[in-house]
Motif scaffolding. Structure first.
Motif, PDB file in Angstrom:
ATOM      1  N   TRP A   8      13.451  -8.558  -7.137  1.00 35.81           N
ATOM      2  CA  TRP A   8      12.150  -7.877  -7.186  1.00 35.81           C
ATOM      3  C   TRP A   8      11.361  -8.099  -5.895  1.00 35.81           C
ATOM      4  O   TRP A   8      10.633  -7.220  -5.439  1.00 35.81           O
ATOM      5  N   GLY A   9      11.526  -9.278  -5.303  1.00 37.83           N
ATOM      6  CA  GLY A   9      10.855  -9.521  -4.027  1.00 37.83           C
ATOM      7  C   GLY A   9      11.357  -8.594  -2.938  1.00 37.83           C
ATOM      8  O   GLY A   9      10.573  -8.067  -2.138  1.00 37.83           O
ATOM      9  N   LEU A  10      12.678  -8.379  -2.899  1.00 45.08           N
ATOM     10  CA  LEU A  10      13.249  -7.448  -1.922  1.00 45.08           C
ATOM     11  C   LEU A  10      12.737  -6.033  -2.146  1.00 45.08           C
ATOM     12  O   LEU A  10      12.448  -5.300  -1.192  1.00 45.08           O
ATOM     13  N   LEU A  11      12.624  -5.636  -3.421  1.00 50.05           N
ATOM     14  CA  LEU A  11      12.127  -4.298  -3.735  1.00 50.05           C
ATOM     15  C   LEU A  11      10.684  -4.124  -3.278  1.00 50.05           C
ATOM     16  O   LEU A  11      10.326  -3.102  -2.672  1.00 50.05           O
ATOM     17  N   VAL A  12       9.841  -5.123  -3.560  1.00 50.60           N
ATOM     18  CA  VAL A  12       8.434  -5.045  -3.152  1.00 50.60           C
ATOM     19  C   VAL A  12       8.312  -5.022  -1.637  1.00 50.60           C
ATOM     20  O   VAL A  12       7.519  -4.258  -1.066  1.00 50.60           O
ATOM     21  N   LEU A  13       9.107  -5.851  -0.951  1.00 55.55           N
ATOM     22  CA  LEU A  13       9.087  -5.843   0.510  1.00 55.55           C
ATOM     23  C   LEU A  13       9.525  -4.489   1.060  1.00 55.55           C
ATOM     24  O   LEU A  13       8.936  -3.975   2.035  1.00 55.55           O
ATOM     25  N   PHE A  14      10.538  -3.908   0.462  1.00 53.06           N
ATOM     26  CA  PHE A  14      11.026  -2.594   0.896  1.00 53.06           C
ATOM     27  C   PHE A  14       9.921  -1.546   0.794  1.00 53.06           C
ATOM     28  O   PHE A  14       9.645  -0.821   1.752  1.00 53.06           O
ATOM     29  N   VAL A  15       9.278  -1.495  -0.382  1.00 49.62           N
ATOM     30  CA  VAL A  15       8.204  -0.512  -0.576  1.00 49.62           C
ATOM     31  C   VAL A  15       7.060  -0.778   0.395  1.00 49.62           C
ATOM     32  O   VAL A  15       6.486   0.144   0.992  1.00 49.62           O
ATOM     33  N   GLY A  16       6.709  -2.050   0.583  1.00 47.00           N
ATOM     34  CA  GLY A  16       5.614  -2.389   1.483  1.00 47.00           C
ATOM     35  C   GLY A  16       5.881  -1.953   2.913  1.00 47.00           C
ATOM     36  O   GLY A  16       5.005  -1.374   3.578  1.00 47.00           O
ATOM     37  N   ILE A  18       7.990   0.399   3.909  1.00 49.18           N
ATOM     38  CA  ILE A  18       8.034   1.864   3.977  1.00 49.18           C
ATOM     39  C   ILE A  18       6.617   2.432   4.032  1.00 49.18           C
ATOM     40  O   ILE A  18       6.309   3.326   4.840  1.00 49.18           O
ATOM     41  N   LEU A  19       5.729   1.919   3.171  1.00 48.19           N
ATOM     42  CA  LEU A  19       4.336   2.391   3.175  1.00 48.19           C
ATOM     43  C   LEU A  19       3.659   2.077   4.501  1.00 48.19           C
ATOM     44  O   LEU A  19       2.907   2.904   5.042  1.00 48.19           O
ATOM     45  N   LEU A  20       3.912   0.892   5.050  1.00 47.58           N
ATOM     46  CA  LEU A  20       3.308   0.511   6.323  1.00 47.58           C
ATOM     47  C   LEU A  20       3.764   1.434   7.447  1.00 47.58           C
ATOM     48  O   LEU A  20       2.939   1.973   8.199  1.00 47.58           O
ATOM     49  N   PHE A  21       5.072   1.638   7.569  1.00 39.66           N
ATOM     50  CA  PHE A  21       5.595   2.470   8.653  1.00 39.66           C
ATOM     51  C   PHE A  21       5.188   3.936   8.483  1.00 39.66           C
ATOM     52  O   PHE A  21       5.001   4.651   9.468  1.00 39.66           O
ATOM     53  N   THR A  22       5.033   4.372   7.214  1.00 40.05           N
ATOM     54  CA  THR A  22       4.564   5.737   6.964  1.00 40.05           C
ATOM     55  C   THR A  22       3.117   5.899   7.408  1.00 40.05           C
ATOM     56  O   THR A  22       2.749   6.876   8.057  1.00 40.05           O
ATOM     57  N   ASN A  23       2.271   4.933   7.027  1.00 39.30           N
ATOM     58  CA  ASN A  23       0.857   4.990   7.407  1.00 39.30           C
ATOM     59  C   ASN A  23       0.669   4.922   8.918  1.00 39.30           C
ATOM     60  O   ASN A  23      -0.258   5.522   9.470  1.00 39.30           O
ATOM     61  N   LEU A  24       1.545   4.178   9.598  1.00 34.42           N
ATOM     62  CA  LEU A  24       1.452   4.068  11.059  1.00 34.42           C
ATOM     63  C   LEU A  24       2.046   5.271  11.774  1.00 34.42           C
ATOM     64  O   LEU A  24       1.920   5.404  12.988  1.00 34.42           O
ATOM     65  N   GLY A  25       2.708   6.153  11.014  1.00 34.61           N
ATOM     66  CA  GLY A  25       3.264   7.366  11.596  1.00 34.61           C
ATOM     67  C   GLY A  25       4.636   7.201  12.227  1.00 34.61           C
ATOM     68  O   GLY A  25       5.107   8.108  12.916  1.00 34.61           O
ATOM     69  N   TYR A  26       5.297   6.064  11.976  1.00 34.93           N
ATOM     70  CA  TYR A  26       6.607   5.837  12.575  1.00 34.93           C
ATOM     71  C   TYR A  26       7.712   6.598  11.849  1.00 34.93           C
ATOM     72  O   TYR A  26       8.730   6.959  12.457  1.00 34.93           O
ATOM     73  N   ILE A  27       7.542   6.812  10.558  1.00 37.50           N
ATOM     74  CA  ILE A  27       8.560   7.511   9.778  1.00 37.50           C
ATOM     75  C   ILE A  27       7.886   8.546   8.892  1.00 37.50           C
ATOM     76  O   ILE A  27       6.683   8.481   8.622  1.00 37.50           O
ATOM     77  N   SER A 277       0.796   2.056  -3.058  1.00 33.73           N
ATOM     78  CA  SER A 277       0.533   3.440  -2.697  1.00 33.73           C
ATOM     79  C   SER A 277       0.236   3.577  -1.216  1.00 33.73           C
ATOM     80  O   SER A 277      -0.330   2.679  -0.591  1.00 33.73           O
ATOM     81  N   SER A 278       0.606   4.742  -0.693  1.00 34.72           N
ATOM     82  CA  SER A 278       0.248   5.113   0.667  1.00 34.72           C
ATOM     83  C   SER A 278      -1.059   5.892   0.602  1.00 34.72           C
ATOM     84  O   SER A 278      -1.133   6.933  -0.063  1.00 34.72           O
ATOM     85  N   LYS A 279      -2.104   5.389   1.271  1.00 34.27           N
ATOM     86  CA  LYS A 279      -3.423   6.012   1.198  1.00 34.27           C
ATOM     87  C   LYS A 279      -3.825   6.539   2.575  1.00 34.27           C
ATOM     88  O   LYS A 279      -3.683   5.848   3.588  1.00 34.27           O
ATOM     89  N   ASN A 280      -4.375   7.752   2.581  1.00 30.94           N
ATOM     90  CA  ASN A 280      -4.875   8.364   3.799  1.00 30.94           C
ATOM     91  C   ASN A 280      -6.191   9.049   3.477  1.00 30.94           C
ATOM     92  O   ASN A 280      -6.211  10.128   2.876  1.00 30.94           O
ATOM     93  N   PHE A 281      -7.309   8.406   3.836  1.00 35.93           N
ATOM     94  CA  PHE A 281      -8.642   8.951   3.575  1.00 35.93           C
ATOM     95  C   PHE A 281      -9.288   9.275   4.915  1.00 35.93           C
ATOM     96  O   PHE A 281     -10.136   8.527   5.415  1.00 35.93           O
ATOM     97  N   GLU A 309      -6.253   5.995  -9.615  1.00 40.51           N
ATOM     98  CA  GLU A 309      -5.479   4.888 -10.161  1.00 40.51           C
ATOM     99  C   GLU A 309      -4.016   5.307 -10.154  1.00 40.51           C
ATOM    100  O   GLU A 309      -3.636   6.262 -10.830  1.00 40.51           O
ATOM    101  N   SER A 310      -3.209   4.620  -9.393  1.00 43.42           N
ATOM    102  CA  SER A 310      -1.832   5.069  -9.234  1.00 43.42           C
ATOM    103  C   SER A 310      -0.887   3.886  -9.066  1.00 43.42           C
ATOM    104  O   SER A 310      -1.304   2.778  -8.727  1.00 43.42           O
ATOM    105  N   GLY A 311       0.388   4.155  -9.314  1.00 44.66           N
ATOM    106  CA  GLY A 311       1.419   3.148  -9.127  1.00 44.66           C
ATOM    107  C   GLY A 311       2.054   3.297  -7.771  1.00 44.66           C
ATOM    108  O   GLY A 311       1.471   2.973  -6.744  1.00 44.66           O
ATOM    109  N   LEU A 312       3.260   3.840  -7.746  1.00 44.58           N
ATOM    110  CA  LEU A 312       3.972   4.099  -6.495  1.00 44.58           C
ATOM    111  C   LEU A 312       3.677   5.539  -6.093  1.00 44.58           C
ATOM    112  O   LEU A 312       4.364   6.463  -6.506  1.00 44.58           O
ATOM    113  N   SER A 313       2.645   5.741  -5.285  1.00 41.10           N
ATOM    114  CA  SER A 313       2.154   7.087  -5.026  1.00 41.10           C
ATOM    115  C   SER A 313       1.781   7.269  -3.563  1.00 41.10           C
ATOM    116  O   SER A 313       1.564   6.310  -2.825  1.00 41.10           O
ATOM    117  N   SER A 314       1.677   8.529  -3.190  1.00 38.04           N
ATOM    118  CA  SER A 314       1.168   8.930  -1.890  1.00 38.04           C
ATOM    119  C   SER A 314      -0.139   9.676  -2.132  1.00 38.04           C
ATOM    120  O   SER A 314      -0.153  10.701  -2.809  1.00 38.04           O
TER     121      SER A 314
END
Length: 320
Positions: A8-16, A18-27, A277-281, A309-314
């Protein structure tokens, strides 16, 4: 070694990451493509329970978890946005708002269509619309001289419209039958609803979908409240100016994509409670209490309050 915690730790790290690199515009990660693989997580949990409690089993479980994450990464990075679970169901949802209110059917399906109408009465000042269905595409298009009008197209689904009027208020309930809602996943490409509203009343709209898409252009309507509940859903909405200080949007989603556009002149506050979640405001200022504010919110007589209120969302909120 607690292999379950490591997995579960690997899964959470993976999602984290992915969300970070998405928010930074790398992927540019396609979450809807990954959503279609969610049963793999159940298989992963099953493998963990079946393996004997030995040191070798721990290494096997970690290896399998890394393989699953590699599969998720490959799916999310290589499958185009118009594919994956939501993209295959409805292939008209890209990252930009491109409103098509014509109500035309672009496919070649032999779907049966049924029209629903609720006549307009000038005495109606407030209208509450409740929408409920299964795996389906909903769209709100250009206004109508009726109070409410809908064109439902499907190979099998049975929709119903119920209405109760009391004084200056009308309550509308538009939904797919329970049995058809369960069957709708069989061929979801053939389920779509185009809706049209009257511009005179003040609307309170709620939408509940298990999986599907919604494309709501509400810029021409007087909206007091918009409530959306979705499981695996892709939702886009464009709003007009708020009607009062109590105008609000409530979004609750599990594995979802939520895009909202509001006018540049509208004061707005976002309260977001999201797990992974990936947030862009864009254009909003983050406050000390964790909320996000646009414009002179406290002094505005008419304003939007947005609860997310969301779980794994964009999640994306922008201005037009």
């Amino acid at each position: 070694m607690n292999v379950k915690r490591i997995s579960w730790g690997l899964l959470v790290l993976f999602v984290g990451f992915i969300l970070l690199f998405t928010n930074l515009g790398y992927i540019n990660f396609n979450w809807s493509a990954v959503f279609s693989l969610w049963p793999v997580l159940i298989i992963l949990i099953g493998i963990g329970y079946l393996l004997p409690e030995k040191t070798e089993s721990n290494y096997i479980m970690v290896f399998v978890t890394l393989g699953v994450l590699a599969l998720f990464a490959y799916q999310g990075l290589t499958v185009p946005k118009n594919n994956g679970l939501l993209g295959r169901i409805f292939n008209d949802h890209d990252r930009n708002f491109e409103w098509d209110s014509s109500g035309s059917d672009h496919g070649t399906s032999t779907r049966a269509s049924k029209n629903f109408k609720s006549p307009y009465d000038t005495a109606i000042e407030f209208a509450e619309l409740s929408i409920e269905g299964g795996v389906i595409s909903y769209r709100i298009g250009e206004p109508t001289d009726q109070l409410f009008e809908a064109d439902a197209a499907s190979d099998f689904s049975n929709f119903s419209l119920k209405e109760v009027r009391s004084g200056s208020k009308a309550d509308l309930d538009f939904r797919m039958s329970d049995e058809d809602s369960k069957r709708s996943g069989e061929d979801s490409n053939d389920n779509s609803v185009i809706m049209h509203l009257n511009t005179n009343p003040i609307w309170d709209i709620s939408l509940e979908i298990g999986a599907g898409t919604a494309n709501f252009d509400l810029s021409a309507y007087k909206l007091e409240k918009l409530t959306i509940e979705g499981g695996v859903a892709s939702v886009k909405a464009r709003l007009g100016m708020p009607q009062s200080a109590k105008s609000e949007v409530d979004f609750e989603g599990g594995l979802a994509e939520f895009e909202l556009e509001i006018p540049k002149e509208a004061a707005c506050r976002i309260i977001a409670e999201s797990a992974l979640s990936s947030k862009n405001f864009d254009g909003f200022s983050k406050q000390s209490d964790g909320s996000y504010v646009l414009g002179n919110f406290d002094a505005a007589e008419k304003r939007y309050t947005i609860h997310i209120e969301s779980g794994l969302s964009s999640v994306r909120v922008s201005q037009y």
